[in-house]
Design a protein around this motif. Sequence first.
Motif, PDB file in Angstrom:
ATOM      1  N   GLU A 177       0.877  -1.144  -0.071  1.00 35.55           N
ATOM      2  CA  GLU A 177      -0.077   0.059   0.061  1.00 35.55           C
ATOM      3  C   GLU A 177       0.772   1.292   0.174  1.00 35.55           C
ATOM      4  OE1 GLU A 177      -2.943   0.036   3.013  1.00 35.55           O
ATOM      5  OE2 GLU A 177      -3.852  -1.789   2.571  1.00 35.55           O
ATOM      6  N   VAL A 178       2.014   1.146   0.690  1.00 40.93           N
ATOM      7  CA  VAL A 178       2.954   2.285   0.654  1.00 40.93           C
ATOM      8  C   VAL A 178       3.435   2.564  -0.773  1.00 40.93           C
ATOM      9  CG1 VAL A 178       4.831   3.174   1.816  1.00 40.93           C
ATOM     10  CG2 VAL A 178       3.416   2.005   3.119  1.00 40.93           C
ATOM     11  N   MET A 179       4.068   1.579  -1.305  1.00 41.63           N
ATOM     12  CA  MET A 179       4.698   1.617  -2.515  1.00 41.63           C
ATOM     13  C   MET A 179       3.484   2.194  -3.692  1.00 41.63           C
ATOM     14  SD  MET A 179       7.498   1.302  -3.908  1.00 41.63           S
ATOM     15  CE  MET A 179       8.581   0.064  -3.052  1.00 41.63           C
ATOM     16  N   GLY A 213      -4.763   1.492  -5.120  1.00 42.03           N
ATOM     17  CA  GLY A 213      -4.574   0.303  -3.928  1.00 42.03           C
ATOM     18  C   GLY A 213      -3.420   1.040  -2.968  1.00 42.03           C
ATOM     19  N   GLY A 214      -3.013   2.306  -2.864  1.00 43.96           N
ATOM     20  CA  GLY A 214      -2.595   2.998  -1.936  1.00 43.96           C
ATOM     21  C   GLY A 214      -2.998   3.354  -0.661  1.00 43.96           C
ATOM     22  N   SER A 215      -2.331   3.620   0.304  1.00 40.26           N
ATOM     23  CA  SER A 215      -2.827   3.639   1.546  1.00 40.26           C
ATOM     24  C   SER A 215      -3.801   5.360   1.690  1.00 40.26           C
ATOM     25  CB  SER A 215      -1.714   3.792   2.590  1.00 40.26           C
ATOM     26  OG  SER A 215      -0.718   5.017   2.272  1.00 40.26           O
ATOM     27  N   VAL A 269       9.537  -6.410  -0.946  1.00 40.15           N
ATOM     28  CA  VAL A 269       9.766  -5.389  -1.724  1.00 40.15           C
ATOM     29  C   VAL A 269       9.633  -5.432  -3.475  1.00 40.15           C
ATOM     30  CG1 VAL A 269      11.498  -3.447  -2.585  1.00 40.15           C
ATOM     31  CG2 VAL A 269      11.375  -4.075  -0.112  1.00 40.15           C
ATOM     32  N   ALA A 270       9.832  -6.511  -3.825  1.00 40.01           N
ATOM     33  CA  ALA A 270       9.685  -6.955  -4.942  1.00 40.01           C
ATOM     34  C   ALA A 270       8.170  -6.943  -5.328  1.00 40.01           C
ATOM     35  CB  ALA A 270      10.223  -8.343  -5.720  1.00 40.01           C
ATOM     36  N   ASP A 271       7.609  -7.701  -4.457  1.00 39.40           N
ATOM     37  CA  ASP A 271       6.041  -7.688  -4.546  1.00 39.40           C
ATOM     38  C   ASP A 271       5.312  -6.481  -4.629  1.00 39.40           C
ATOM     39  OD1 ASP A 271       6.029 -10.611  -4.648  1.00 39.40           O
ATOM     40  OD2 ASP A 271       5.780 -11.004  -2.716  1.00 39.40           O
ATOM     41  N   ALA A 272       5.645  -5.625  -3.397  1.00 41.10           N
ATOM     42  CA  ALA A 272       5.253  -4.234  -3.649  1.00 41.10           C
ATOM     43  C   ALA A 272       5.359  -3.670  -4.738  1.00 41.10           C
ATOM     44  CB  ALA A 272       5.974  -3.572  -2.193  1.00 41.10           C
ATOM     45  N   GLU A 309      -5.067   3.051 -11.512  1.00 39.98           N
ATOM     46  CA  GLU A 309      -5.098   4.466 -11.101  1.00 39.98           C
ATOM     47  C   GLU A 309      -6.562   4.796 -10.416  1.00 39.98           C
ATOM     48  OE1 GLU A 309      -3.959   6.896 -14.223  1.00 39.98           O
ATOM     49  OE2 GLU A 309      -1.873   6.443 -14.043  1.00 39.98           O
ATOM     50  N   PRO A 310      -6.651   5.593  -9.634  1.00 40.26           N
ATOM     51  CA  PRO A 310      -7.835   6.091  -9.112  1.00 40.26           C
ATOM     52  C   PRO A 310      -8.902   6.489 -10.226  1.00 40.26           C
ATOM     53  CG  PRO A 310      -6.160   7.210  -7.878  1.00 40.26           C
ATOM     54  CD  PRO A 310      -5.516   6.504  -9.244  1.00 40.26           C
ATOM     55  N   GLU A 311     -10.116   6.163  -9.966  1.00 39.80           N
ATOM     56  CA  GLU A 311     -11.124   6.707 -10.625  1.00 39.80           C
ATOM     57  C   GLU A 311     -11.141   8.403 -10.713  1.00 39.80           C
ATOM     58  OE1 GLU A 311     -12.972   5.468 -13.013  1.00 39.80           O
ATOM     59  OE2 GLU A 311     -12.248   3.155 -12.557  1.00 39.80           O
ATOM     60  N   PRO A 312     -11.699   9.055 -12.006  1.00 40.83           N
ATOM     61  CA  PRO A 312     -11.637  10.647 -11.796  1.00 40.83           C
ATOM     62  C   PRO A 312     -12.420  10.915 -10.674  1.00 40.83           C
ATOM     63  CG  PRO A 312     -11.799   9.652 -14.047  1.00 40.83           C
ATOM     64  CD  PRO A 312     -11.777   8.415 -13.274  1.00 40.83           C
ATOM     65  N   SER A 313     -13.699  10.085 -10.340  1.00 42.82           N
ATOM     66  CA  SER A 313     -14.490  10.477  -9.411  1.00 42.82           C
ATOM     67  C   SER A 313     -13.997  10.896  -7.866  1.00 42.82           C
ATOM     68  CB  SER A 313     -15.702   9.604  -9.273  1.00 42.82           C
ATOM     69  OG  SER A 313     -15.223   8.389  -8.728  1.00 42.82           O
ATOM     70  N   GLU A 314     -12.650   9.927  -7.695  1.00 41.64           N
ATOM     71  CA  GLU A 314     -11.992  10.273  -6.514  1.00 41.64           C
ATOM     72  C   GLU A 314     -11.673  11.684  -6.086  1.00 41.64           C
ATOM     73  OE1 GLU A 314     -11.518   8.447  -3.996  1.00 41.64           O
ATOM     74  OE2 GLU A 314     -12.400   6.762  -4.607  1.00 41.64           O
TER      75      GLU A 314
END
Length: 310
Positions: free
Chosen positions: A66-68, A76-78, A282-285, A294-299
């Motif tokens: 989530e951080v990466m 999917g970010g925090s 880290v590779a998985d992240a 990417e976030p939806e424009p509505s975000e």
Amino acid sequence: MLLIRRFEERAGQLYGMGLIGGFCHLYIGQEAIAVGVQSIKEQGDQVITGYRDHGHMLACGMDPKEVMAELTGRAGGSSKGKGGSMHMFSTAEDFYGGHGIVGGQVALGTGLALANRYRDNKKVAFVYFGDGAANQGQVYESFNMAELWSLPVVYIIENNQYAMGTSIERSSSETRLFKRGASFRIPGEEVDGMDVLAVREAAKKAAEHARSGEGPYILEMKTYRYRGHSMSDPAKYRTRDEVDEVRKTRDPIDHVQELLSKNGWADEGALKAIDAEVKAIVADAAEFARTSPEPEPSELYTDVYLEAAE
């Protein structure tokens, strides 16, 4: 500590590939501070810091994926891809940011401590800032209120020797930053921020002081960043020999590995296995951050206002 180091190295690579936009300040070299303090933190204690914040997030237990993903601006970010490097939060892990305004988090962290005192919950706010922020006015306003009201807060100054590109000797009339609280009667001490055990002991003492109702405490962590101030900084204000000397003689991770080996707690094989495990995480992240949508424009219109209950 190794997770933070490998994570930051990969973040630097992703930035170079153009997958991370905006600003990106790496924590390489300073890992012992966030980890040492976190080792004595109790459930419910809060952590708040400035923009060099990835290490604190990982130390608090935030998911590396989530951080990466937040660094790459993905859904999917925090912070749903809307905070980026400087502005990540996780109330579940008692982490209150990442803040881009130099020194601004010090007043916010003092507010967290005020809430703790008001609720009488015996929690402590750990407020991080750098040697550059130590010269900001709001820091001293916060010091004054914290001591006046005996707030449960530990101020942690991560003195990495260079405020952006200016050495502390050229920017501060008093370079022993732990003394900055003296006029407010706030006790403080200098700590070797490259030694995780020294950090742990100092943090434990400071937290006990604050938690017992005796008010704020200042810890100046003497540390060093290996990279530039941010990814756009070539760090030409210091010599390569200076950086190499610190890496060779004071590296916080090397220090722990030497302790483990010297005391027979881990052999070379075990240390290599830990590194391999961390690299896989880290590779998985990184893969999650690269492939997450990417976030939806509505975000753009969410999380702007908080709807108050009637």
